[in-house]
Design a protein around this motif. Sequence first.
Motif, PDB file in Angstrom:
ATOM      1  N   PHE A 212      20.800  43.843  43.268  1.00 28.79           N
ATOM      2  CA  PHE A 212      22.215  43.549  43.535  1.00 28.79           C
ATOM      3  C   PHE A 212      23.105  44.516  42.766  1.00 28.79           C
ATOM      4  O   PHE A 212      22.653  45.114  41.781  1.00 28.79           O
ATOM      5  CB  PHE A 212      22.494  42.090  43.124  1.00 28.79           C
ATOM      6  CG  PHE A 212      21.874  41.129  44.098  1.00 28.79           C
ATOM      7  CD1 PHE A 212      20.545  40.729  43.951  1.00 28.79           C
ATOM      8  CD2 PHE A 212      22.592  40.659  45.187  1.00 28.79           C
ATOM      9  CE1 PHE A 212      19.958  39.869  44.868  1.00 28.79           C
ATOM     10  CE2 PHE A 212      22.014  39.790  46.107  1.00 28.79           C
ATOM     11  CZ  PHE A 212      20.690  39.398  45.954  1.00 28.79           C
ATOM     12  N   PRO A 213      24.365  44.677  43.151  1.00 26.14           N
ATOM     13  CA  PRO A 213      25.020  44.013  44.295  1.00 26.14           C
ATOM     14  C   PRO A 213      24.711  44.649  45.662  1.00 26.14           C
ATOM     15  O   PRO A 213      25.105  44.118  46.676  1.00 26.14           O
ATOM     16  CB  PRO A 213      26.499  44.149  43.963  1.00 26.14           C
ATOM     17  CG  PRO A 213      26.586  45.397  43.152  1.00 26.14           C
ATOM     18  CD  PRO A 213      25.301  45.476  42.380  1.00 26.14           C
ATOM     19  N   GLY A 216      23.481  42.537  48.503  1.00 32.30           N
ATOM     20  CA  GLY A 216      24.386  41.544  49.105  1.00 32.30           C
ATOM     21  C   GLY A 216      25.108  42.053  50.343  1.00 32.30           C
ATOM     22  O   GLY A 216      25.741  41.282  51.072  1.00 32.30           O
TER      23      GLY A 216
END
Length: 262
Positions: A212-213, A216
């Motif tokens: 992540f990020p 996402g």
Amino acid sequence: MIDPCQPVPSLGDSLDAAAALLRGAGRIAVLSGAGISAESGIPTFRDALTGLWARFDAGDLATPEAFERDPALVWGWYEWRRMKVLQSQPNPGHLALARLAARGPQVTVITQNVDDLHERAGSREVHHLHGSLHAPRCFECGRSHGFGPQIPDEPEGGRRLAPPACDHCGGPLRPGVVWFGEMLPEDAWRAATEAIAHCEVMITIGTSGLVFPAAGLPGLAAGRGKPVIQINPTATEHDDCARVALRARAGEALPALLERLG
Ligand code: BV8
Ligand code: ZN
């Protein structure tokens, strides 16, 4: 979302479904991971590290603490990886992605990879969320440095190589990558979120969806109602948000997709 209770569609049917989503799309956002470079001979991040690095875990080497603890070990690892990239060529997956853009749509490539194979394949819009092997900078003063044209030898002694000194302050150079615990480059992250906001379709290629990020982003696209096409030979964390899953190598699926698009 791939329904686990439904029979798995054939690759041919999935390719037809993916081509139908892409046909006529004006803006396509692509997230790529280490898997798209695998067929160029670049080990993926979670492959057991091969050869000299078999006894290290990449996650232990890709941190500022590891570099402070043993700069020569970390610099040697990145020079070994940079040498592999310099000796590799873009593969049919990279080339097909560049050809997709040449057909007219705006294709924004958001890559987690630190190699330059997308650029060398001809992709024009590439954003590196995790930096680049080719942009070293000083660990102390941050000044950017370059590399000479020569391909580094296999680091002497196999794995340790003292980092060069900054020509401004004498501090050790570090690789121009984003290590675990470090912030992503603002401009690359902004470009990624913009591409997701404006795209009609998203393709995620060769990423386990664990870091992540960046991981996402496909969920963000799906959450905004954008269809996500996943290209990966195995199941990943992105299965839940993929509209179509092409269980295939990038070097096989992307050229087949281009063929269907005519
Ligand atoms: C950060 C550069 C703010 C270095 C890399 C939630 C939000 C924010 C942060 C976190 C969070 N939860 C945890 C975190 C912390 C951490 C993190 O995500 N940890 C994980 C392990 C849980 N994230 C961070 O630290 C990030 N920074 O968020 O800053 C912050 C700051 C402090 C504290 C909190 C937040 C920075 C992360 C960047 C790390 N740097 N790379 C280097 O390269 O050495 S990440 C590294 O993993 C690579 O970039 C790689 O690309 C990336 C992801 O791996 P994949 O690309 O997916 O590769 P992988 O091997 O896993 O999978 C390959 C896939 O390909 C497989 O599925 C395989 O089946 C497939 N494949 C194989 N062959 C093929 C194929 N596919 C297609 N074709 C084939 N032929
Ligand atoms: Zn310096």
